[in-house]
Design a protein around this motif. Structure first.
Motif, short mmCIF file in Angstrom:
data_model
loop_
_atom_site.label_atom_id
_atom_site.label_comp_id
_atom_site.label_asym_id
_atom_site.label_seq_id
_atom_site.Cartn_x
_atom_site.Cartn_y
_atom_site.Cartn_z
N CYS A 71 21.50 22.81 27.70
CA CYS A 71 22.12 23.51 28.81
C CYS A 71 21.09 23.66 29.94
O CYS A 71 19.95 24.04 29.71
N ILE A 72 21.51 23.34 31.15
CA ILE A 72 20.62 23.43 32.31
C ILE A 72 21.19 24.49 33.25
O ILE A 72 22.34 24.38 33.70
N TYR A 73 20.40 25.52 33.49
CA TYR A 73 20.86 26.64 34.34
C TYR A 73 19.76 26.88 35.36
O TYR A 73 18.87 27.70 35.17
N LEU A 74 19.78 26.09 36.42
CA LEU A 74 18.68 26.08 37.38
C LEU A 74 19.21 26.13 38.81
O LEU A 74 20.31 25.65 39.09
N PRO A 75 18.40 26.67 39.71
CA PRO A 75 18.78 26.58 41.13
C PRO A 75 18.59 25.16 41.65
O PRO A 75 18.12 24.28 40.91
N MET A 76 18.90 24.93 42.91
CA MET A 76 18.80 23.58 43.49
C MET A 76 17.34 23.26 43.84
O MET A 76 16.95 23.22 45.01
N ILE A 77 16.55 23.06 42.80
CA ILE A 77 15.14 22.65 42.98
C ILE A 77 14.97 21.31 42.28
O ILE A 77 15.81 20.93 41.45
N PRO A 78 13.92 20.56 42.61
CA PRO A 78 13.80 19.21 42.04
C PRO A 78 13.89 19.18 40.52
O PRO A 78 14.44 18.24 39.94
N GLU A 79 13.40 20.24 39.86
CA GLU A 79 13.45 20.26 38.39
C GLU A 79 14.87 20.12 37.86
O GLU A 79 15.07 19.68 36.73
#
Ligand code: WTA
Length: 635
Positions: free
Chosen positions: A124-132
């Motif tokens: 699961c990926i729960y990230l803001p809009m950053i390159p990562e």
């Protein structure tokens, strides 16, 4: 050579005919000439909409990241793959080249492997809009793990539901995120969600905002130190064309979220081929899609489609209103954006703020403008065309869905003459049909009906995770041997399609199927109106009548409401006819919207019907506070 790049209308028709006459031969040629396969397919397509079962390029072996990264290294290694524009305009933009992307993806993929992630595991990926975020999708794909991105605006409950539904073992998140002036405690939300997710044993945390967070011993790890130690090289896992690439949840307006499963080979071919043509992408372009990668638009048209074409794709971390309402146009000018792809809701929000924010900026780099996500009303279309494109950049109104994986109905810029509010013509290989309520196809032009697709295309979702029966019931049971989109559409005299909205939202008045979009469109033509939504409500005499919720522009707020109601109905009468007149018009400050900007009409319908004992799931609402206000002022 196949027609990979369509340049004029004649060519569109010629390629279209070829693609529907013999779809297998057509897609085989595209797949063969433009992608990197470890092994070619044994069979191009097998399908059965009754089961339903759809397989493209069966037997083929590939890794999508070799198509999106490795194959560009020799020719485009130093070209920017991802151009990252941070939330704060004073923080420097980052240019991540294909070579750097290769290393970053491999490092993260190695970290995932070290943490026990294997082919087929869900992450699961729960990230803001950053390159990562983009790097995480690709790192999963590199080792064959199935990514499930959850939009980082969702609540802990929504996150937990999605993690559990697909049994994710690992979560990638960040300490927090920036959103305009605010910071958001993402890790706190993850911690809360994980109280209900016993299957997650690892959380990898990106440091984005340098905040103090609590780390759970044995479960949580900062990502950077692990990346520092990880190797830059890794052999991509060989995948079958039909191996799942990702799960993406679509909530729609009712029911529990559906985990749409997309597979590898067909999705790659279709997202790349549509990207190339719908945006008329050329080698030195700087392409920007403002969507979040948490939605399908971001998956297909920020990450996979652009990278498979070796493009430079922009990722923007912030919001359109920070530091002011000119931010989008500031970015267009700064990076000399050539293609700009956004949602009607963003266009309307920016139009409301006035053109002075636009006029400060040089937008002459723009060549193609796009919209997606909901019907674009005529006024917003013209505002976009006049002020952003200066009548010089074709607007592609692209209709598609999470389930379709890629754009389905759209103009091809510089080929298809555009028409406001019309998504125009089916994309290459797409065979739409309009159906009546009895299940019969309606042939000919100048008609309307329920939009179905008659033949599979490479990026159709293959199932709903863990619930194939629901996949069958939702998409393949309404009409025999057809994929049912759930949308209504009309077809004009030249065969152009206009999407009129979700069929659930259609209101039958005097036996006429009225889509919500055309009526709202007419209301929005009133100079004092900023936005509107209509629903049906039970009526003693007519059976069904129309209820309108209308947001006024600041300039209209002081007007006499009864006069406004008359004027609005006058416009509707002129544009559609007296049958579409509204019985009640409530002026309001907000409309309940999902986080992807779609109006939740289900709630409005209940309020209009005075049936508010149970409003259903409101956890995906962006602005729950407006609901009480609307209820308090119901007519
Ligand atoms: C609506 C977004 C009119 C439609 C890619 C569809 C549109 C749903 C358009 C899918 C458009 C999307 N014109 N309506 N150009 N594009 N829609 O899954 O109702 O977030 O079924 O995918 O949005 O939304 P989703």
């Amino acid at each position: 050579m196949s027609n990979y790049h369509i340049k004029h209308l004649e060519e569109y028709y010629q390629v279209y005919r070829k693609s529907v006459r013999n779809p297998e031969a057509f897609w085989e040629e595209i797949a063969e000439e433009h992608f990197l396969w470890r092994k070619k397919w044994d069979n191009v397509l097998s399908w059965d909409f009754k089961k339903p079962e759809i397989k493209w390029f069966e037997g083929a072996k590939l890794n999508i990241t070799e198509n999106c990264i490795d194959r560009h290294l020799a020719t485009r290694g130093d070209k920017t793959a991802i151009l990252f524009e941070p939330n704060d305009p004073n923080e420097e933009a980052q240019h991540i080249t294909y070579k750097e992307l290769y290393k970053r993806v491999n490092k993260l993929a190695n970290v995932l492997k070290d943490n026990g992630i294997k082919k087929g595991d869900r992450v699961c990926i729960y990230l803001p809009m950053i390159p990562e975020l983009a790097v995480s999708l690709l790192a999963c794909a590199r080792i064959g793990a199935i990514h499930s991105v959850v939009f980082a605006g969702f609540s802990s409950t929504a996150l937990a539901t999605r993690i559990n539904d697909s049994d994710c073992k690992l979560v990638i998140t960040s300490d927090g995120s920036y959103r305009g002036k605010k910071t958001i405690d993402l890790k706190g939300i993850v911690d809360e969600a994980l109280d209900d997710c016993s299957g997650v044993n690892t959380v990898l945390v990106v440091n984005r905002i340098n905040s103090e967070i609590s780390m759970k011993e044995g479960r949580d790890q900062w990502l950077q130190p692990l990346l520092d130690k990880a190797s830059e090289s890794l052999t991509a896992t060989v995948m079958d064309a039909e191996d799942p690439l990702f799960i993406l949840y679509t909530s729609g307006s009712t029911g529990t979220p559906k985990g749409m499963v997309h597979t590898t080979g067909g999705y790659m071919v279709y997202s790349a081929y549509t990207f190339k043509n719908v945006f008329q992408y050329k080698e030195d372009d700087i392409y920007w899609c403002t969507a979040d990668i948490g939605w399908i638009t971001g998956h297909s048209y920020i990450v996979y489609g652009p990278l498979a074409n070796g493009a430079t794709t922009v990722m923007f971390e912030g919001v359109p209103s920070y530091p002011d309402y000119g931010r989008f146009w500031d970015i267009v000018e700064k990076h000399k954006i050539t293609q700009f792809y956004t949602a009607p809701t963003a266009i309307r929000a920016l139009a409301k703020e006035g053109v002075e924010h636009v006029e400060k900026h040089d937008l002459s780099s723009l060549k193609v403008l796009g919209t997606v996500g909901e019907p674009i009303n005529e006024e917003a279309w013209h505002w976009y065309d006049d002020n952003i494109g200066k009548k010089n950049s074709p607007i592609v109104d692209t209709w598609w869905q999470t389930e379709t994986g890629g754009i389905m109905i759209t103009p091809i810029p510089f080929s298809t003459p555009t028409k406001p509010t019309y998504a125009t013509l089916p994309f290459i290989g797409i065979q739409p049909a309009l159906m009546d309520e009895k299940g019969k196809e309606i042939k000919g032009n100048q008609t309307d009906g329920r939009l179905c697709i008659k033949f599979p295309w490479p990026s159709i979702a293959r199932t709903i995770w863990g619930n194939h029966q629901r996949y069958k019931d939702t998409y393949f049971s309404a009409y025999e041997n057809m994929y049912f989109t759930g949308d209504g559409a009309l077809r004009d005299e030249v065969g152009y399609y206009r999407i009129t909205g979700r069929v659930d939202d259609v209101i039958i008045v005097s036996g006429h199927n009225l889509g919500t979009a055309p009526i709202e469109d007419a209301i929005n033509e009133h100079p004092a109106v900023s936005e509107s939504a209509i629903v049906g409500f039970p009526h003693d005499v007519k059976g069904n009548a129309l209820y309108g919720y209308v947001i006024l522009k600041e300039t209209g707020e002081s007007r006499n409401h009864d006069n406004l109601r008359k004027e609005i109905n006058q416009i509707i009468t002129e544009q559609i006819g007296p049958i579409a007149k509204l019985d009640k018009i409530q002026f309001t400050n907000g409309l309940p919207k999902t986080r992807s900007g779609k109006i939740m009409r289900r709630i409005l319908r209940k309020i209009a019907s005075k049936d508010t004992s149970n409003l259903g799931d409101t956890s995906t609402l962006l602005n729950p506070e407006c609901v009480q206000d609307i209820m308090d002022n119901v007519l």
